[in-house]
Design an enzyme around this catalytic site. Structure first.
Site, PDB file in Angstrom:
ATOM      1  N   GLU A  94       0.849  -1.201   0.000  1.00 16.41           N
ATOM      2  CA  GLU A  94       0.000   0.000   0.000  1.00 16.41           C
ATOM      3  C   GLU A  94       0.884   1.251   0.000  1.00 16.41           C
ATOM      4  OE1 GLU A  94      -2.422   1.491  -0.795  1.00 16.41           O
ATOM      5  OE2 GLU A  94      -3.983   1.673   0.719  1.00 16.41           O
ATOM      6  N   ASP A  98      -4.242   5.829   6.108  1.00 16.16           N
ATOM      7  CA  ASP A  98      -4.769   7.048   6.727  1.00 16.16           C
ATOM      8  C   ASP A  98      -5.755   6.631   7.824  1.00 16.16           C
ATOM      9  OD1 ASP A  98      -5.609   9.620   7.254  1.00 16.16           O
ATOM     10  OD2 ASP A  98      -6.593   9.943   5.338  1.00 16.16           O
ATOM     11  N   PHE A 147      -1.632  16.091   3.519  1.00  7.24           N
ATOM     12  CA  PHE A 147      -1.982  15.362   2.299  1.00  7.24           C
ATOM     13  C   PHE A 147      -0.755  15.266   1.404  1.00  7.24           C
ATOM     14  CE2 PHE A 147      -3.798  14.383  -1.753  1.00  7.24           C
ATOM     15  CZ  PHE A 147      -4.822  13.511  -1.422  1.00  7.24           C
TER      16      PHE A 147
END
Ligand code: IMP
Ligand code: MG
Length: 172
Positions: A94, A98, A147
């Site tokens: 991955e 989050d 982000f």
């Protein structure tokens, strides 16, 4: 605005370290790597080239994010793996964890295929917004929040081509 988080060389070191942890745990056994599309395609391609075990690669596509910056909470498999995973050593690769919802869904989904072992390898671990208790076996780099884009990871399908990883600020 793009604020550097990890450069090319730092990523290379992290990937090599993860590869040696994996090699240490699996001896000379075969490993099936499952690349979660799309975000982990760059990471997967670097990771497997640092692993000397016999390897196979398959792809799983999960939709959870859309184009927004926070998780929709809705998860669905949009492309299943092609190999029979029964009795195999499986590592899910991955890009970033989050809330943890995607990977815990994927883990339950893949466990039904009865692999011999199922491990999770994530390049990035974003800790601030975790919603489920998820154990990742191999973690490249942990950070609190923000982000990120680059090295395969996108915002609205952009920035996947950047060789480094950046925090994206003030993008609308
Ligand atoms: P989770 O289900 O909330 O853990 O979200 C995991 C998925 O959301 C990852 O596979 C990423 O595709 C995406 N994601 C989470 N954080 C970021 C980010 O900072 N940048 C880009 N994609 C992200
Ligand atoms: Mg992803």
């Amino acid at each position: 605005m793009l604020i550097p988080l990890l450069g090319k060389e730092e990523i290379e070191k992290i990937v090599k370290r993860l590869a040696s942890e994996i090699e240490r745990d699996f001896g000379d056994e075969e490993i099936v790597f499952i690349c979660l599309l799309k975000g982990s395609f760059v990471f997967t391609s670097d990771l497997i080239r640092n692993i000397r075990n016999p390897c196979k690669v398959d792809f799983l596509r999960v939709s959870s994010y859309g184009d927004r910056m926070s998780s929709s909470g809705e998860i669905a498999i949009s492309k299943d793996v092609e190999f029979d995973l029964k009795g195999k050593n499986v590592i899910v690769v991955e890009d970033i964890v989050d809330s943890g919802l995607t990977l815990s869904y994927v883990k339950d989904f893949l466990l039904k295929k009865e692999p011999k072992r199922l491990k999770i390898c994530t390049l990035l671990d974003k800790r601030a917004r975790r919603k489920v208790d998820l154990k990742c076996d191999y973690v490249g780099f942990s950070f609190e929040d923000g982000f990120v884009v680059g090295y395969g990871i996108d915002y609205a399908e952009k920035y996947r081509n950047l060789p480094g990883i950046y925090i994206l600020k003030d993008e609308e």
